[in-house]
Design an enzyme around this catalytic site. Structure first.
Site, PDB file in Angstrom:
ATOM      1  N   SER A  34      -9.233   2.376   3.158  1.00 55.11           N
ATOM      2  CA  SER A  34      -8.363   3.026   2.203  1.00 55.11           C
ATOM      3  C   SER A  34      -7.376   2.093   1.508  1.00 55.11           C
ATOM      4  O   SER A  34      -6.634   2.516   0.634  1.00 55.11           O
ATOM      5  CB  SER A  34      -7.583   4.145   2.904  1.00 55.11           C
ATOM      6  OG  SER A  34      -6.758   3.618   3.950  1.00 55.11           O
ATOM      7  N   LYS A  85       0.832  -1.204   0.000  1.00 52.81           N
ATOM      8  CA  LYS A  85       0.000   0.000   0.000  1.00 52.81           C
ATOM      9  C   LYS A  85       0.867   1.255   0.000  1.00 52.81           C
ATOM     10  O   LYS A  85       1.906   1.317   0.669  1.00 52.81           O
ATOM     11  CB  LYS A  85      -0.917  -0.017   1.227  1.00 52.81           C
ATOM     12  CG  LYS A  85      -1.903   1.141   1.302  1.00 52.81           C
ATOM     13  CD  LYS A  85      -2.778   0.999   2.554  1.00 52.81           C
ATOM     14  CE  LYS A  85      -3.747   2.140   2.724  1.00 52.81           C
ATOM     15  NZ  LYS A  85      -4.602   1.992   3.922  1.00 52.81           N
ATOM     16  N   SER A 143      -9.621  -0.008   7.322  1.00 52.94           N
ATOM     17  CA  SER A 143      -9.092   0.159   5.965  1.00 52.94           C
ATOM     18  C   SER A 143      -8.595  -1.109   5.303  1.00 52.94           C
ATOM     19  O   SER A 143      -8.360  -1.123   4.099  1.00 52.94           O
ATOM     20  CB  SER A 143      -7.962   1.196   5.968  1.00 52.94           C
ATOM     21  OG  SER A 143      -8.484   2.485   6.144  1.00 52.94           O
TER      22      SER A 143
END
Length: 471
Positions: free
Chosen positions: A159, A84, A183
């Site tokens: 996210s 990420k 997330s």
């Protein structure tokens, strides 16, 4: 090589690692197959904001040479992994989805990334996120919108949305994400994959963008529970650079997947006493929770009677974002996501007293949850209160005909960031119109192995591995 190239990209990481060790699969051919898949799908889905072709190919060649020479091989040797874009990667651009860091290249890896490299994992690149991971959908001013592979008109959640899309579509078997309020679990639910938030401290937190102190956890996303456990085996364990990190537990997390859960006491809380849930979500999650009876558990429908933690969570996080990022305003405002600007602005109104009272409330939550889990080994809830919604729309403020708060669509996840327990999202099925739904499994403090065991047992009872997006 076993199977076709298309079949290869869908194989679990744990199988690929074994095939590489036995020289039945070439790390180079595997990496090329995954890169080709990324190149074909990324223009449509935007799972990756940086595809590290050269780095991945170099890593694959080095992995293949090590196999040929008979050198010691790590748990992820030759296996492609995505990271990420809020997690620092040495020598590889890390932007946090922000124009302010569009060209930033860290000089040091986050601990989890360093451990993945040391285990022989092949880094594919960086997956998309909202700006600094501040919201639970995946779009940013720097890289735009990420799309749900089951329906590109829908959001993948966030996210860690890019990582969820990647593993859901064969763009690498495992992804490293972060979870500060859901997330990992939210996009896992929306994309029909497995997401695991470890106990706070299980994976050291050293480098990254600030704003989610004391609630953020780095963890795995994968198509199978065992693949997530495999990645956790690599990244878990204490590091003195993070004083809150936990010592390495005895045993392997992969082995926990075979431990079984017969005889466990399980609580099914459809709304935790304060949430409003879409009927389609409720039906699928009720059915999923009922499966635990067949697994030998004692399941009880409960209403814990807890207060909605939204105010405490929002107070804490907005104040932290204000403290870290307000000095960028107003000059940088035109470069930032408008929702981030508003979030920072909300933090400006938080007083020291508000902040302390929020922490006091969190301690109360933990006391209540600790007492509750003295009776139960596991708590089950929906992961998200709604199915995936259009990516171009704001999150819903009305559910089942009732007006809900700003975070009313995601009321089940962030509570357990405040209290630090392990929690996972397992696929619970799809709605009549094909939208994935997740069931959340929450464990006692530090009971990561139990959550993994429950996830794996449910996966055997209700397998989802062959369910693939209609790309």
């Amino acid at each position: 090589m076993p199977g076709t190239v298309d079949e290869l990209v869908w194989r679990p990481a744990i199988e690929l690692a074994a095939l590489i060790r036995s020289k039945q699969v070439s790390p180079v051919e595997l990496t090329e197959a995954v890169l080709a898949r990324i190149d074909a799908l990324n223009p449509r889905l935007n799972a990756f904001c940086l595809i590290a072709h050269d780095l991945a190919r170099r890593g694959a060649r080095e992995a293949e040479i090590a196999v040929t020479k008979g050198e010691p091989l790590g748990a992820l040797h030759g296996v492609p992994v995505s990271i990420k874009d809020v997690i620092f990667t040495r020598g590889l651009r890390t932007t946090g989805g922000s124009r302010l860091f569009a060209e930033a290249v860290p000089e040091e890896d986050a601990v989890a990334v360093a451990r993945i490299r040391a285990s022989g994992g092949v880094l594919l690149g960086k997956t998309t996120t909202s700006e600094f991971g501040h919201k639970a959908v995946t779009d940013s001013p720097l890289f735009g919108l990420t799309r749900n592979p089951w329906n590109p008109e829908l959001t993948p959640g966030g996210s860690s949305g890019g990582g969820a899309v990647a593993v859901a579509t064969g763009q690498g078997p495992i992804a490293l994400g972060t979870d500060g309020g859901g997330s990992i679990r939210l996009p896992a639910s929306f994309c029909g994959v497995y997401g695991f938030k470890p106990s706070r401290g299980r994976v050291p937190e050293t480098l990254g963008f600030p704003g989610y102190e004391h609630v953020n956890t780095t963890g795995p996303m994968a198509r199978t529970v065992r693949d997530a456990a495999l990645l956790l085996d690599v990244i878990a364990g204490g590091d003195d650079r993070d004083r809150a990190s936990l010592p390495r537990e005895a045993g392997q997390y992969v082995d926990a997947c075979d431990e079984g859960i017969k005889g466990l006491h399980v609580a099914w809380a459809p709304d935790l006493g304060y949430a409003t849930v879409d009927p389609s979500v409720l039906t699928l999650c009720e059915n999923a929770a009922a499966e635990f009876e067949g697994l030998g558990c004692h399941v009880e429908v409960v209403n814990p009677g807890w207060e909605n933690p939204e105010e405490a969570f929002s107070t804490l996080i907005s104040a932290q974002f204000y403290g870290h990022w307000s000095d960028q305003l107003p000059e940088a405002e035109k470069h930032l996501d408008p929702t981030l600007v508003r979030f920072i602005g909300r933090g400006a109104s938080v007083t020291a007293r508000d902040y302390v009272l929020a922490y006091d409330r969190i301690r109360t939550y933990w006391s209540e949850i600790h007492a509750f889990l003295a009776r139960f080994d596991l708590l089950l809830t929906p992961t998200v209160a709604v199915p995936p919604f259009p990516s171009t729309q704001n999150p819903p403020r009305e559910i089942a005909g009732q007006r809900v708060s700003v975070l009313g669509w995601m009321p089940f996840t962030y509570l357990f960031n405040l209290t630090g327990q392990p929690a996972a999202s397992v696929p619970a099925g799809v709605t009549d119109d094909g939208r994935p739904i997740g069931l959340q499994i929450v464990g006692r403090r530090h009971a990561d192995r139990t959550v993994l065991a429950a996830s794996a047992a449910y996966e055997v009872a209700c397998p989802w591995g062959e369910r693939r997006p209609p790309l």
